[in-house]
Design an enzyme around this catalytic site. Structure first.
Site, short mmCIF file in Angstrom:
data_model
loop_
_atom_site.label_atom_id
_atom_site.label_comp_id
_atom_site.label_asym_id
_atom_site.label_seq_id
_atom_site.Cartn_x
_atom_site.Cartn_y
_atom_site.Cartn_z
N GLU A 38 2.63 70.17 77.99
CA GLU A 38 3.18 68.87 78.36
C GLU A 38 2.15 68.14 79.23
OE1 GLU A 38 7.22 68.99 79.80
OE2 GLU A 38 7.36 66.81 79.90
N ASP A 96 -1.94 74.78 71.57
CA ASP A 96 -1.95 73.31 71.42
C ASP A 96 -0.88 72.92 70.40
OD1 ASP A 96 -2.45 70.64 71.29
OD2 ASP A 96 -4.46 70.82 70.41
N HIS A 127 2.92 67.90 74.33
CA HIS A 127 4.38 67.71 74.38
C HIS A 127 4.63 66.40 75.13
CE1 HIS A 127 8.59 69.18 74.49
NE2 HIS A 127 8.66 68.56 75.66
N ASP A 156 8.68 63.70 78.99
CA ASP A 156 10.04 63.15 78.96
C ASP A 156 10.01 61.78 79.65
OD1 ASP A 156 9.62 64.28 81.55
OD2 ASP A 156 11.76 64.18 81.93
O1 G3I Z 1 4.91 79.38 91.69
C1 G3I Z 1 5.63 80.43 91.05
C2 G3I Z 1 4.93 81.72 91.20
O2 G3I Z 1 4.84 82.05 92.55
C3 G3I Z 1 5.67 82.78 90.43
O3 G3I Z 1 5.02 84.00 90.51
C4 G3I Z 1 5.81 82.37 88.98
C5 G3I Z 1 6.65 83.37 88.20
O4 G3I Z 1 7.78 82.81 87.62
O5 G3I Z 1 6.41 81.13 88.89
C6 G3I Z 1 5.81 80.08 89.59
O6 G3I Z 1 6.70 79.03 89.55
C7 G3I Z 1 6.74 78.23 88.43
C8 G3I Z 1 6.61 76.81 88.93
O7 G3I Z 1 6.79 75.93 87.90
C9 G3I Z 1 5.26 76.54 89.56
O8 G3I Z 1 5.16 75.22 90.02
C10 G3I Z 1 8.03 78.44 87.69
O9 G3I Z 1 8.05 79.70 87.09
C11 G3I Z 1 8.21 77.36 86.65
O10 G3I Z 1 9.48 77.48 86.06
C12 G3I Z 1 8.07 76.00 87.27
O11 G3I Z 1 7.99 75.05 86.30
C13 G3I Z 1 8.27 73.72 86.59
C14 G3I Z 1 9.09 73.18 85.44
O12 G3I Z 1 9.29 71.79 85.59
C15 G3I Z 1 10.43 73.88 85.29
O13 G3I Z 1 11.20 73.68 86.39
C16 G3I Z 1 6.96 72.96 86.70
O14 G3I Z 1 6.27 73.32 87.88
C17 G3I Z 1 7.22 71.46 86.71
O15 G3I Z 1 5.99 70.78 86.64
C18 G3I Z 1 8.09 71.06 85.53
O16 G3I Z 1 8.37 69.73 85.60
C19 G3I Z 1 8.87 69.12 84.42
C20 G3I Z 1 10.10 68.36 84.84
O17 G3I Z 1 11.11 69.27 85.23
C21 G3I Z 1 10.59 67.41 83.75
N1 G3I Z 1 9.52 66.58 83.30
C22 G3I Z 1 8.37 67.30 82.81
C23 G3I Z 1 7.80 68.20 83.85
C24 G3I Z 1 6.57 68.96 83.35
O18 G3I Z 1 6.85 69.99 82.48
O1 9MR Z 2 10.97 67.94 76.74
C1 9MR Z 2 11.40 68.59 77.90
C2 9MR Z 2 10.28 68.65 78.90
O2 9MR Z 2 9.93 67.36 79.32
C3 9MR Z 2 10.64 69.55 80.06
O3 9MR Z 2 9.51 69.78 80.88
C4 9MR Z 2 11.16 70.87 79.56
C5 9MR Z 2 11.61 71.79 80.68
O4 9MR Z 2 12.58 71.23 81.45
O5 9MR Z 2 12.22 70.69 78.69
C6 9MR Z 2 11.88 69.96 77.54
O6 9MR Z 2 13.00 69.81 76.76
C7 9MR Z 2 13.34 70.97 76.01
C8 9MR Z 2 14.59 71.61 76.59
O7 9MR Z 2 14.36 72.08 77.89
C9 9MR Z 2 15.03 72.74 75.70
N1 9MR Z 2 15.22 72.29 74.35
C10 9MR Z 2 14.01 71.71 73.76
C11 9MR Z 2 13.52 70.54 74.55
C12 9MR Z 2 12.20 70.02 73.99
O8 9MR Z 2 12.40 69.26 72.90
#
Ligand code: G3I
Ligand code: 9MR
Ligand code: ZN
Length: 540
Positions: free
Chosen positions: A522, A513, A468, A154
């Site tokens: 992503e 993939d 992604h 994103d």
């Molecule tokens: O660490 C826990 C673990 O202890 C637990 O057992 C497990 C079960 O749910 O979850 C683990 O946590 C996860 C966490 O990432 C680990 O860092 C969460 O489920 C998971 O939802 C969380 O995801 C994060 C995601 O955003 C959603 O919030 C990712 O770390 C984080 O890198 C990602 O960041 C996104 C940004 O919001 C938007 N831009 C892209 C980026 C990458 O996807």
């Molecule tokens: O593209 C978004 C990605 O960068 C984020 O990590 C992710 C989780 O927050 O969300 C993606 O966007 C999705 C949204 O959450 C749900 N609808 C589909 C989007 C992807 O096109």
């Protein structure tokens, strides 16, 4: 077309001459040989280790160790059944291009500037996100937030994420400067400052704009209100930009990274170093004045990445460590000691759990009369963590430190962070086992894994093709933007396409993939950055 059976997993790029060289063969193969690619000349023969069941991948594996092979060349591993690996090199420094590519990815993620063909080749695009951003909750206030790096697939720009990414790059440069002697090149390349510092300056210059000049507090993020569609190119993402409210996590991470940057840039540009330090101290004042400030939550009208964090002691600990390291002032040492008594991991290197950065900074400053006992106990904690990881590596079929539970969103960051920790622990406990284990983590990333896949776009014979990543989806180029590390296997299957296609798969195989798979495929700046650190060690 003949579909090659994939039964020999190797690091598809290659192996350093002096490093530990292993491949994985399947249950039936008790032996293997190494053949020179092209001539097929056999240069090494070995036995595979006894078959063992690997819990994370749910498969039976055997290790094929050819560490003794030290003649440079291009080879394949052939198992007893006649299965062949993809070709790879054995060289003194096999990761020169990879290192360059992982760093170049940050250039491709730049926001607010045109990526012109000269540097971006076919992956160029027009400048983006150049409008002023509205400050959330402050009617009529618009600020400039130009520049920096897009976070990921994103186009948001998030302070805590940027701080981790820059920290890894600066640490890599500080510890392994020789790895950065080659120019990428970048538009800013000169003979004066290494490219990695030019690239980090892009993000630091943006981060300055995230600080509220009236209070010292730092806005949590600058994003549109919602994610744009998946094929929207950066220059076509025209929705209004919004500065989300100030958060304690962003402000403390900001103070930390600016204080760190101040040390690194001092010898190149003293006035820039002063600017970083002043700004870090201003952020610290905000922290001191807002002890009550808690976790960041998305305002109701904003749905982009939250980067929430329910513990901010570790961010404050990191900030205090960097400020103490840079200024040597007792006030910061006092604060560091105070936060060190709080309960959080002192070894983690994440975007939410940043205690490891504080510990590392404190230890790298060196022992003083006043710091002796805390210094020693933190050093022990770091070494204990490295020892814990070693035990996991020994049990794991692929020799890495991930257990089933560690295959989460961004598991490749967990992987690289742990390799980083092993390499850093080596500074105080120089065991060859730490380096060997770190090497295995890199081998896994580059194809020695249950999916026979290199998780870095553009690197390896069989690498990720459909990340992604909006520009990779939206441009009309087949190949994805190169040099990007994807999140990797995620047993929690946090997106729809994973949920639909991967139910019941073992943890390490929970990956597809596919461009829709944001929870596994992503890319982000802070998944690339620890990989830069690890590859830097091997690129000196
Ligand atoms: O660490 C826990 C673990 O202890 C637990 O057992 C497990 C079960 O749910 O979850 C683990 O946590 C996860 C966490 O990432 C680990 O860092 C969460 O489920 C998971 O939802 C969380 O995801 C994060 C995601 O955003 C959603 O919030 C990712 O770390 C984080 O890198 C990602 O960041 C996104 C940004 O919001 C938007 N831009 C892209 C980026 C990458 O996807
Ligand atoms: O593209 C978004 C990605 O960068 C984020 O990590 C992710 C989780 O927050 O969300 C993606 O966007 C999705 C949204 O959450 C749900 N609808 C589909 C989007 C992807 O096109
Ligand atoms: Zn942009």
């Amino acid at each position: 077309m003949h579909k090659m059976k994939r039964s020999v997993a190797v690091n598809q790029i290659g192996y350093p001459i002096n490093g530990q060289k292993t491949a994985i063969v399947t249950e039936k193969s008790s032996g293997f040989h190494i053949a020179e690619e092209g001539t097929n000349k056999i240069v090494y023969r070995g036995n595979a280790s006894p078959p063992t069941f690997d819990l994370s991948s749910g498969s039976i594996v055997r290790k094929a160790d050819f560490s003794e092979l030290s003649k440079p060349g291009t080879y394949v591993v052939v198992d007893d059944e006649g299965n062949r690996s993809t070709p790879f090199v054995v060289e003194e420094r096999p990761y020169v291009e990879l290192h360059n590519g992982l760093l170049k990815a940050f250039y491709y993620l730049r926001c607010g500037v045109t990526l012109d063909e000269r540097y971006a080749g076919k992956w160029g695009h027009e400048s983006c996100h150049t409008t002023l951003g509205a400050v959330h909750g402050e009617e009529g206030l618009y600020l400039d937030g130009n520049g920096g790096w897009h976070d990921a697939g994103d186009y948001g720009k998030y302070v805590v994420a940027g701080a981790k990414a820059v920290a890894d790059l600066l640490l890599a440069y500080e510890m392994y400067p020789k790895a950065f002697s080659k120019s990428i090149p970048l538009p800013e390349s000169d003979q004066l400052m290494p490219d990695v510092l030019h690239e980090c300056k892009v993000e630091l210059d943006f981060l300055f704009k995230m600080q509220d000049k009236r209070s010292g507090g730092v806005y949590h993020k600058l994003t549109t209100r919602h994610f744009p569609g998946l094929s929207v190119m950066p220059e076509d993402d025209l929705a209004e930009l919004v500065f989300s409210p100030i958060s304690a996590a962003a402000t403390a991470s900001y103070a930390a990274i600016m204080a760190f940057a101040s040390r690194i840039y001092r010898s190149y540009d003293p006035s820039y170093a002063d600017k970083c330090l002043n700004s870090a101290e201003y952020a610290w004042e905000w922290i001191m004045e807002h002890p009550e400030a808690g976790d960041f939550k998305n305002p109701p009208d904003i749905t982009t990445g939250e980067y929430g964090d329910d513990c901010i002691y570790d961010e404050k600990y990191w900030a205090a460590a960097e400020l103490y390291h840079t200024t040597n002032q007792e006030e910061y040492h006092f604060a560091f000691r105070h936060y060190s008594t709080k309960s959080f991991s002192k070894c983690e290197l994440g975007w939410a759990d940043v205690g490891g950065y504080g510990t590392i900074s404190y230890l790298r400053k060196g022992k003083t009369e006043e710091s002796q006992s805390l210094y020693t106990s933190l050093q022990q904690e770091l070494i204990q963590e490295a020892e814990r990881l070693l035990v996991i590596c020994e049990k794991d079929g692929y020799g890495i430190s991930l257990e089933e539970n560690d295959y989460i969103w961004g598991s490749n960051m967990v992987l690289m962070n742990r390799a980083m920790l092993l390499l850093i622990a080596r500074e105080w406990s120089p065991k060859p086992e730490y380096v060997n284990a770190a090497t295995q983590h890199l081998h896994y990333l580059l194809g020695k894994n249950t999916l026979y896949l290199s998780y870095v776009t553009g690197f390896g014979t069989r690498s990720v093709m459909n990340p992604h990543h909006r520009p990779s989806v939206g441009d009309h180029v087949d190949a994805p933007v190169p040099g990007m590390v994807v999140g990797g296997p995620n047993r929690n299957l946090n997106d729809e396409i994973m949920e639909q296609t991967l139910k019941g798969k073992p943890a390490a195989a929970s990956y597809i993939d596919h461009e829709d798979s944001y929870a596994g495929n992503e890319i982000t700046i802070y998944w690339n950055s620890p990989a830069v650190f690890v590859v830097s060690y091997f690129n000196q």
